[in-house]
Design a protein around this motif. Structure first.
Motif, PDB file in Angstrom:
ATOM      1  N   UNK A 463       2.726 -10.280  29.875  1.00 11.67           N
ATOM      2  CA  UNK A 463       2.278 -11.622  29.541  1.00 11.67           C
ATOM      3  C   UNK A 463       2.863 -12.016  28.183  1.00 11.67           C
ATOM      4  N   UNK A 464       2.895 -13.284  27.964  1.00 15.06           N
ATOM      5  CA  UNK A 464       3.343 -13.817  26.687  1.00 15.06           C
ATOM      6  C   UNK A 464       2.187 -14.535  26.028  1.00 15.06           C
ATOM      7  N   UNK A 465       1.893 -14.130  24.796  1.00 19.21           N
ATOM      8  CA  UNK A 465       0.800 -14.751  24.059  1.00 19.21           C
ATOM      9  C   UNK A 465       1.315 -16.045  23.433  1.00 19.21           C
ATOM     10  N   UNK A 466       0.682 -17.169  23.794  1.00 12.37           N
ATOM     11  CA  UNK A 466       1.081 -18.470  23.264  1.00 12.37           C
ATOM     12  C   UNK A 466       0.337 -18.766  21.976  1.00 12.37           C
ATOM     13  N   UNK A 467       0.778 -19.839  21.317  1.00 13.05           N
ATOM     14  CA  UNK A 467       0.177 -20.201  20.025  1.00 13.05           C
ATOM     15  C   UNK A 467      -1.270 -20.635  20.171  1.00 13.05           C
ATOM     16  N   UNK A 468      -1.631 -21.228  21.308  1.00 13.20           N
ATOM     17  CA  UNK A 468      -3.010 -21.688  21.510  1.00 13.20           C
ATOM     18  C   UNK A 468      -3.941 -20.580  21.962  1.00 13.20           C
ATOM     19  N   UNK A 469      -3.494 -19.339  22.040  1.00 11.31           N
ATOM     20  CA  UNK A 469      -4.343 -18.221  22.428  1.00 11.31           C
ATOM     21  C   UNK A 469      -4.329 -17.914  23.901  1.00 11.31           C
ATOM     22  N   UNK A 470      -3.636 -18.762  24.712  1.00 10.90           N
ATOM     23  CA  UNK A 470      -3.593 -18.515  26.142  1.00 10.90           C
ATOM     24  C   UNK A 470      -2.467 -17.545  26.475  1.00 10.90           C
ATOM     25  N   UNK A 471      -2.579 -16.978  27.717  1.00 12.12           N
ATOM     26  CA  UNK A 471      -1.535 -16.086  28.194  1.00 12.12           C
ATOM     27  C   UNK A 471      -0.388 -16.911  28.770  1.00 12.12           C
ATOM     28  N   UNK A 472       0.805 -16.480  28.463  1.00 16.50           N
ATOM     29  CA  UNK A 472       1.955 -17.126  29.057  1.00 16.50           C
ATOM     30  C   UNK A 472       2.235 -16.577  30.432  1.00 16.50           C
ATOM     31  N   UNK A 473       3.246 -17.134  31.059  1.00 22.08           N
ATOM     32  CA  UNK A 473       3.595 -16.697  32.406  1.00 22.08           C
ATOM     33  C   UNK A 473       4.164 -15.293  32.368  1.00 22.08           C
ATOM     34  N   UNK A 474       3.972 -14.523  33.454  1.00 23.03           N
ATOM     35  CA  UNK A 474       4.449 -13.150  33.494  1.00 23.03           C
ATOM     36  C   UNK A 474       4.255 -12.562  34.879  1.00 23.03           C
ATOM     37  N   UNK A 475       4.025 -11.264  34.937  1.00 21.15           N
ATOM     38  CA  UNK A 475       3.838 -10.551  36.208  1.00 21.15           C
ATOM     39  C   UNK A 475       2.750  -9.505  36.033  1.00 21.15           C
ATOM     40  N   UNK A 476       1.971  -9.253  37.120  1.00 19.63           N
ATOM     41  CA  UNK A 476       0.896  -8.267  37.096  1.00 19.63           C
ATOM     42  C   UNK A 476       0.968  -7.429  38.361  1.00 19.63           C
ATOM     43  N   UNK A 477       0.561  -6.175  38.215  1.00 18.57           N
ATOM     44  CA  UNK A 477       0.357  -5.270  39.355  1.00 18.57           C
ATOM     45  C   UNK A 477      -1.127  -4.891  39.374  1.00 18.57           C
ATOM     46  N   UNK A 478      -1.767  -5.079  40.518  1.00 20.35           N
ATOM     47  CA  UNK A 478      -3.231  -4.892  40.624  1.00 20.35           C
ATOM     48  C   UNK A 478      -3.539  -3.841  41.690  1.00 20.35           C
ATOM     49  N   UNK A 479      -4.440  -2.924  41.356  1.00 23.97           N
ATOM     50  CA  UNK A 479      -4.887  -1.908  42.315  1.00 23.97           C
ATOM     51  C   UNK A 479      -6.405  -1.758  42.208  1.00 23.97           C
ATOM     52  N   UNK A 480      -7.063  -1.525  43.351  1.00 19.99           N
ATOM     53  CA  UNK A 480      -8.538  -1.419  43.397  1.00 19.99           C
ATOM     54  C   UNK A 480      -8.924  -0.607  44.633  1.00 19.99           C
ATOM     55  N   UNK A 481      -9.904   0.288  44.452  1.00 23.18           N
ATOM     56  CA  UNK A 481     -10.469   1.062  45.566  1.00 23.18           C
ATOM     57  C   UNK A 481     -11.979   1.097  45.401  1.00 23.18           C
ATOM     58  N   UNK A 482     -12.693   0.739  46.452  1.00 26.85           N
ATOM     59  CA  UNK A 482     -14.159   0.698  46.414  1.00 26.85           C
ATOM     60  C   UNK A 482     -14.725   1.612  47.496  1.00 26.85           C
TER      61      UNK A 482
END
Length: 729
Positions: A463-482
């Motif tokens: 992610x890219x941290x913007x000046x207003x505190x928000x996250x910039x555009x980027x990529x994520x990998x998500x994993x979950x097991x319940x």
């Protein structure tokens, strides 16, 4: 001049064991010691017991085996010459006084302690065999023909020596006694005197004016041994409703005559005018029984007949009220229907009644649970015979249900999402791409706008941290097991009468939104909602029916419902999970049966991918989202009915459940800590004979109000002592 000599004490004490054996036979010595053939006089005073036994054995030609535990001295003196058999009997009697016994064998005899004699091979006497004599230990088998062997054991045991035994065999009604032969003779005479046919006097006494069942109950109380009568044996009086007579069985002629005299005095015509009778019921419901009797008298079906449909959901409404008149009015009518079965016989010899007013009517008083019958004597006797057979204690059924549910829920997911664009924030036009899947909860556009945060699980991205505190555009990998496991065990218990419906319901009353609208009146807005409520939880309805063979027929309705937690946030309303079992089964007393259940196993596998890119080996995982889930549910319902026929079974069952709840309450005890001390908690009191000790709910007994004459519990001519009986189904 005497021909038989006696051995003097001073000379005997100086003799050794060998010399003693030589001088004991006086008949074998010279003419100065002449004596009658096979006779000798014995004079052993304070002699060694082993030497005396050997001397007598030498004289009687009997080989004695002496137990090493036989020690001490003995005195054996005969004032005149005795034979060999008399010498042997004298020795056995003397040894018995010393605590020893002689057990005869095949050509020899054993001298053992008395306590060991019954374990040796003693002579066994069966019917017809010759019994030994004297103080020898023997075993005899007595075959009884009339008296019970178990009853005689208590009578004969005090007459048997301490170290010997008596046993009863109920299978063939015999007694096995091990004791001394002389005592066995005495016992055989006692047994022969007691094993005789019962001299009870039996008779059938017709009852002309009264009701046989009423007189039988009163006579049994008055003539009970030690309670109002003499101290004789047990006497029983049974009523025969068919002939309105009494069957009398008395242990003696005197008690039989006393019972006949009482019956004759009680069987007198009533001094009250009219044909109105009051019958106090013990177990049946007066209102329902009155309806049944009306149907019998009129030959028609009862007003409240059987229910239609499911007996558990369509029950007849019970009629209430203190005065429920059963039957027609007292006016005479002609009955053209079927013949009244109660008028088909005339047991007392009076004129046969007719239907209508002469048959009378029946009225139930619910407040005192009594029947008021207006009818001639003949019809009243027939009605009483029916009432006595219907007014019995009904058995109860304790029902224990087990509802077991085991569930397993597993799910896993893995995927990659990304979004990117060229240029910077000052660019007017930008070229970019977005990869997003519906299965994942990480929408980067929402994350960029601050509308949402990454969902549960492990999210790794750039992610890219913007000046207003928000996250910039980027990529994520998500994993979950319940993984979710559940084990639910419900054990509803209840007790009900035979042929009565029992219901237990445990749950919540859940509100369900059924409609809503808003009315606007000028500037006022009135929202309005309609809500329906539904019971959610566990419901069990059972109607048992006990058969003569002991089996139980059960009409069962079981419902297990719950609110689906995933539907709580749904706009359309909540969803209810319902499981219902409704069936009829047959079970034995105490048998566990399975009513039904559900075994469900569901598996799912989903893939969302970019066409073409998602198929690339290894690198294709960056362009797809995988989800897998498996859910397994095992649900089973069991039932265990137990028949309770008397008070003892009911008290035992209640005490068992009471002790279980008391132990469960005692387990909950918070431990002391430094900051908080243990304050204790409420606990059930201990049961003592079925009554909680120290319970504040147990009140002192209140004096009973006066009971009308003739009612149950009213004063009798001789006050009866309450007795505990066990009703039978």
């Amino acid at each position: 001049m005497k021909t038989a000599s006696k051995y003097q004490l001073p000379a005997l004490r100086r003799l050794s064991a060998g010399a003693l054996l030589c001088c004991v036979l006086s008949s074998s010595m010279g003419p100065a010691w002449a004596a009658p053939q096979d006779e000798a006089a014995l004079n052993f005073v304070g002699a060694d017991i082993e030497s005396v036994i050997k001397a007598v054995g030498h004289y009687t030609n009997i080989t004695f085996l002496i137990d090493p535990r036989v020690k001490g001295t003995i005195t054996l003196v005969s004032e005149k010459s005795i034979s060999k058999s008399q010498a042997f009997a004298l020795l056995t009697s003397a040894l018995r006084l010393q605590g020893y016994a002689i057990v005869s064998g095949d050509g020899f005899a054993k001298v053992v302690p008395e306590a060991e004699a019954k374990l040796q091979a003693t002579p066994t006497i069966v019917k017809g065999q010759v019994a030994p004599k004297g103080d020898q230990v023997a075993t005899q088998v007595f075959q009884l023909n009339h008296e019970s062997a178990a009853n005689l054991v208590g009578v004969l045991r005090p007459l048997i020596s301490t170290n010997n035994t008596i046993n009863a065999n109920p299978g063939n009604n015999t007694l096995v006694i091990t004791d001394y032969a002389d005592n066995l003779k005495r016992l055989s005479k006692i047994i022969a005197a007691m094993d005789t046919p019962a001299s009870a006097d039996m008779d059938v006494i017709p009852v002309r004016n009264a009701i046989a069942s009423d007189i039988a109950s009163m006579i049994n109380k008055l003539m009970e041994p030690g309670k109002g009568g003499d101290g004789g044996g047990q006497m029983s009086v049974l009523a025969d409703p068919r002939t309105n007579s009494l069957v009398l069985r008395a242990p003696s002629v005197a008690r039989a005559n006393l019972a006949r005299s009482l019956i004759a005095k009680l069987d007198m015509p009533t001094s009250q005018s009219g044909n109105v009778h009051v019958v106090y019921l013990k177990n049946a419901d007066a209102t329902q029984l009155a309806e049944t009797l009306r149907a019998v008298m009129s030959g028609e079906a009862p007003a409240t007949g059987g229910t239609s449909g499911n007996a558990l959901n369509n029950q007849a409404t019970m009629q209430t009220g203190a005065n429920n008149t059963i039957g027609q009015t007292g006016t005479s009518t002609t009955n053209a229907g079927p013949t009244n079965p109660l008028l088909s016989s005339n047991r007392s010899g009076t004129q046969q009644g007719t239907a209508g007013g002469s048959a009378g009517f029946i009225q139930a008083d619910a407040s005192t649970n009594t029947l008021i019958i207006t009818a001639p004597e003949a019809i009243y006797r027939n009605l009483r015979a029916v009432i006595d057979q219907l007014d019995v204690r009904r058995a109860q059924v304790y029902i224990e249900a087990l509802i077991v549910e085991v569930s397993l829920d597993k799910a896993s997911e893995f995927g990659v999402q990304w979004v990117g664009a060229s240029g910077n924030s000052d660019s007017t036009y930008r070229i970019g791409g977005l990869q997003s899947f519906s299965s994942g909860g990480n929408n980067l556009v929402n994350v960029y706008n601050g509308a949402s945060a990454p969902s549960n699980g492990l999210t790794i991205g750039i992610f890219k941290q913007l000046a207003d505190g928000k996250f910039g555009l980027g990529a994520v990998a998500h994993t979950l097991e319940t993984t979710g496991n559940g084990n639910i065990l419900s054990t509803p218990n209840m007790i009900t009468l035979d042929n009565e419906v029992a219901t237990i319901r445990v749950g919540q009353n859940v509100p369900i939104l059924t409609g809503q609208f808003t009315t606007t009146s000028g500037t006022n807005t009135n929202p309005f909602q309609t809500i329906d409520r539904k019971d959610v939880g566990l419901t069990l309805k059972v109607k048992p029916q006990i058969s003569e063979g002991g089996t139980i027929k059960l009409a069962i309705y079981n419902e297990s419902s719950s609110v689906d937690q995933s539907s709580l946030s749904a706009t359309a309303g909540i969803t209810l999970n319902t499981r219902v079992i409704e069936n009829n089964v047959i079970a034995d007393d105490g048998q566990i049966i399975v009513l039904g259940g559900l075994i469900e196993d569901t598996a799912s596998d989903g893939v969302e991918k970019i066409r073409g890119l998602g198929d690339i080996p290894v690198l294709g995982n960056l362009f797809k989202y995988n989800t897998r889930a498996r859910k397994k549910t095992n649900l089973m319902v069991f039932l265990r009915p137990v028949v309770i026929r008397n008070k003892e079974q009911s008290m035992s069952l209640a005490a068992d459940r009471y002790d279980y709840m008391r132990a469960s309450g005692a387990e909950f005890k918070p431990s002391d800590t430094i900051l908080m001390r243990q304050l204790g908690g409420p606990q059930l009191p201990v049961l003592n004979n079925g009554v909680p000790v120290g319970s504040p709910t147990v009140a002192a007994p209140v004096p009973a109000a006066p009971v009308p004459a003739g009612a149950p519990g009213a004063a009798q001519p001789v006050p009866p002592t309450p007795q505990q009986t066990t009703p039978q189904q």
